[in-house]
Design a protein around this motif. Structure first.
Motif, mmCIF file in Angstrom:
data_model
loop_
_atom_site.group_PDB
_atom_site.id
_atom_site.type_symbol
_atom_site.label_atom_id
_atom_site.label_comp_id
_atom_site.label_asym_id
_atom_site.label_seq_id
_atom_site.Cartn_x
_atom_site.Cartn_y
_atom_site.Cartn_z
ATOM 1 N N ARG A 131 -13.280 3.954 2.123
ATOM 2 C CA ARG A 131 -12.163 4.578 2.833
ATOM 3 C C ARG A 131 -10.831 4.334 2.136
ATOM 4 O O ARG A 131 -9.997 5.232 2.028
ATOM 5 C CB ARG A 131 -12.106 4.049 4.263
ATOM 6 C CG ARG A 131 -11.013 4.715 5.128
ATOM 7 C CD ARG A 131 -11.074 4.224 6.566
ATOM 8 N NE ARG A 131 -12.359 4.482 7.174
ATOM 9 C CZ ARG A 131 -13.208 3.535 7.569
ATOM 10 N NH1 ARG A 131 -12.899 2.254 7.421
ATOM 11 N NH2 ARG A 131 -14.360 3.849 8.103
ATOM 12 N N HIS A 132 -10.632 3.115 1.627
ATOM 13 C CA HIS A 132 -9.309 2.747 1.111
ATOM 14 C C HIS A 132 -9.213 2.759 -0.412
ATOM 15 O O HIS A 132 -8.105 2.873 -0.952
ATOM 16 C CB HIS A 132 -8.925 1.358 1.627
ATOM 17 C CG HIS A 132 -8.738 1.300 3.116
ATOM 18 N ND1 HIS A 132 -7.575 1.683 3.737
ATOM 19 C CD2 HIS A 132 -9.591 0.931 4.111
ATOM 20 C CE1 HIS A 132 -7.697 1.536 5.044
ATOM 21 N NE2 HIS A 132 -8.907 1.088 5.300
ATOM 22 N N VAL A 133 -10.335 2.609 -1.108
ATOM 23 C CA VAL A 133 -10.308 2.577 -2.577
ATOM 24 C C VAL A 133 -10.958 3.827 -3.164
ATOM 25 O O VAL A 133 -10.605 4.256 -4.265
ATOM 26 C CB VAL A 133 -10.998 1.302 -3.108
ATOM 27 C CG1 VAL A 133 -10.897 1.211 -4.629
ATOM 28 C CG2 VAL A 133 -10.382 0.066 -2.476
ATOM 29 N N HIS A 171 -15.105 0.006 4.109
ATOM 30 C CA HIS A 171 -13.666 -0.153 3.855
ATOM 31 C C HIS A 171 -13.312 0.206 2.420
ATOM 32 O O HIS A 171 -12.259 0.813 2.164
ATOM 33 C CB HIS A 171 -13.233 -1.588 4.164
ATOM 34 C CG HIS A 171 -13.077 -1.879 5.622
ATOM 35 N ND1 HIS A 171 -12.256 -1.147 6.442
ATOM 36 C CD2 HIS A 171 -13.646 -2.838 6.419
ATOM 37 C CE1 HIS A 171 -12.308 -1.630 7.672
ATOM 38 N NE2 HIS A 171 -13.144 -2.645 7.684
ATOM 39 N N PRO A 202 0.817 -1.210 0.000
ATOM 40 C CA PRO A 202 0.000 0.000 0.000
ATOM 41 C C PRO A 202 0.850 1.258 0.000
ATOM 42 O O PRO A 202 1.947 1.283 0.560
ATOM 43 C CB PRO A 202 -0.824 -0.117 1.289
ATOM 44 C CG PRO A 202 -0.060 -1.070 2.147
ATOM 45 C CD PRO A 202 0.612 -2.027 1.200
ATOM 46 N N HIS A 261 -5.303 -4.757 4.709
ATOM 47 C CA HIS A 261 -4.919 -4.519 3.309
ATOM 48 C C HIS A 261 -5.088 -5.792 2.481
ATOM 49 O O HIS A 261 -5.557 -5.732 1.335
ATOM 50 C CB HIS A 261 -3.471 -4.031 3.240
ATOM 51 C CG HIS A 261 -3.294 -2.597 3.605
ATOM 52 N ND1 HIS A 261 -3.927 -1.575 2.949
ATOM 53 C CD2 HIS A 261 -2.543 -2.010 4.581
ATOM 54 C CE1 HIS A 261 -3.585 -0.419 3.479
ATOM 55 N NE2 HIS A 261 -2.748 -0.648 4.475
ATOM 56 N N LYS A 288 -3.155 -3.842 10.366
ATOM 57 C CA LYS A 288 -3.211 -3.101 9.105
ATOM 58 C C LYS A 288 -2.831 -3.999 7.933
ATOM 59 O O LYS A 288 -3.429 -3.913 6.853
ATOM 60 C CB LYS A 288 -2.285 -1.883 9.161
ATOM 61 C CG LYS A 288 -2.827 -0.731 9.980
ATOM 62 C CD LYS A 288 -1.936 0.492 9.855
ATOM 63 C CE LYS A 288 -2.530 1.671 10.607
ATOM 64 N NZ LYS A 288 -1.676 2.884 10.487
ATOM 65 N N ILE A 348 -8.882 -6.415 1.899
ATOM 66 C CA ILE A 348 -9.443 -5.506 0.894
ATOM 67 C C ILE A 348 -9.003 -5.935 -0.497
ATOM 68 O O ILE A 348 -9.796 -5.922 -1.453
ATOM 69 C CB ILE A 348 -9.008 -4.053 1.184
ATOM 70 C CG1 ILE A 348 -9.657 -3.567 2.479
ATOM 71 C CG2 ILE A 348 -9.378 -3.135 0.024
ATOM 72 C CD1 ILE A 348 -9.140 -2.223 2.951
ATOM 73 N N HIS A 349 -7.750 -6.335 -0.620
ATOM 74 C CA HIS A 349 -7.266 -6.792 -1.919
ATOM 75 C C HIS A 349 -7.999 -8.052 -2.363
ATOM 76 O O HIS A 349 -8.372 -8.182 -3.539
ATOM 77 C CB HIS A 349 -5.763 -7.051 -1.855
ATOM 78 C CG HIS A 349 -5.127 -7.166 -3.198
ATOM 79 N ND1 HIS A 349 -4.937 -6.096 -4.031
ATOM 80 C CD2 HIS A 349 -4.654 -8.251 -3.873
ATOM 81 C CE1 HIS A 349 -4.372 -6.500 -5.155
ATOM 82 N NE2 HIS A 349 -4.184 -7.791 -5.086
#
Length: 316
Positions: free
Chosen positions: A298-300, A295, A192, A260, A256, A263-264
């Motif tokens: 927030r992350h993508v 999520h 990330p 990650h 964390k 999510i991937h």
């Protein structure tokens, strides 16, 4: 197919200059190339290499920037002294809404062109103070492999350029295509952008142990609840030692790192299956469809339904 202009600003580092071709050139979409890569420079011909390196021959001029969708400025020994023709071409590309990026000291060229003014950027940690001092209107961070600030993306040292290229592929064509490109180049598929540039203890502990086996074990069980105690038990160590060694080996906390990876996994499932959202969440270990949505936002930056519609590789 997207066109990528890789701008050689002398003196160049051949490794950084060739990196986009290696990574982006491996991206295949339905068996077709995802990118057309053009290396260009202000004065075509022999371009000097850096100290101890070797010269390269570049045939195309800066007109390649005008036809590009993405512009990449790799590392250069020219820190703040790039020619006006190069700077003008970069400004035109940015003004036209093209994605402009840099690798390592290439950030100095973007800063000289004024493209980093008022923005947050990164470069190799050893050059961060120089970049911030030379261009005080740039907020320089060293706690990231790459940083996106609007249409400008900057990456840290040379290896972070690999992460940048994989990030570009993921953004354009999805995680599955990026993973395939990473496998072709034999590099890790997921680091990330917010990960630390370097770690304090890059070598395994003196006893020769590493947490690689525990990370592989966790990757095979992402859909199951995994606590710090579970990871520590597998690693045969204490939670405190596990946490410390995770930071040493990955630059991330165990929690964390797990998030990650989950999510991937969810992104891959959204691209390659028609599973309902609650099942995507369950199989990736994220829990509920609502948790998946939060999520992803927030992350993508987009909800899972939009991500699937954009990157799906299977018939709906």
């Amino acid at each position: 197919m997207k066109t990528v202009a890789v701008v050689a600003v002398p003196p160049v580092k051949a490794f950084d200059l060739a990196m986009p071709e290696t990574l982006l050139g491996a991206a295949r979409v339905a068996s077709e190339p995802g990118y057309r890569i053009i290396v260009c420079t202000a004065e075509p011909g022999i371009v000097p290499g850096g100290m101890g390196g070797f010269d390269v021959v570049v045939a195309r001029g800066l007109d390649a920037i005008d036809e590009a969708d993405i512009v990449i400025v790799p590392s250069t020994g020219s820190r703040g002294t790039a020619g006006e023709a190069t700077l003008a071409a970069l400004r035109r590309a940015s003004a036209r809404g093209k994605l402009v990026t840099s690798i390592c000291s290439g950030a100095f060229v973007l800063a000289q062109a004024g493209l980093l003014s008022g923005r947050t950027a990164t470069t190799h940690w050893g050059l961060a103070d120089e970049l911030g001092t030379t261009f005080p209107d740039v907020t320089v961070r060293t706690d990231a492999l790459f940083i996106e600030d609007g249409p400008i993306t900057t990456a840290a040292g040379a290896a972070a350029g690999i992460d940048l290229c994989l990030h570009l592929i993921r953004a354009d064509y999805g995680a599955a295509v990026a993973n395939a490109a990473a496998r072709a180049a034999v590099v890790a598929p997921v680091r990330p952008g917010g990960q630390a540039q370097f770690i304090d203890s890059p070598l395994p502990p003196e006893n020769g142990l590493s947490l690689a086996a525990t990370r592989n074990w966790a990757m095979e069980r992402l859909e199951s609840p995994l606590s710090l105690d579970d990871l520590a038990t597998h690693a045969r160590t204490s939670v405190r030692t596990l946490t410390r060694r995770f930071h040493e080996e990955t630059g991330l906390s165990p929690q964390k790192w797990l998030l990650h990876q989950r999510i991937h996994r969810a992104r891959e499932l959204l691209e390659s299956t028609t599973l309902p959202m609650d099942q995507v969440a369950r199989h990736s270990g994220i829990g509920s469809a609502e948790s998946l949505r939060q999520h992803m936002l927030r992350h993508v930056g987009i909800p899972p339904s939009t991500y699937r519609a954009t990157f799906t590789r299977t018939p709906k």
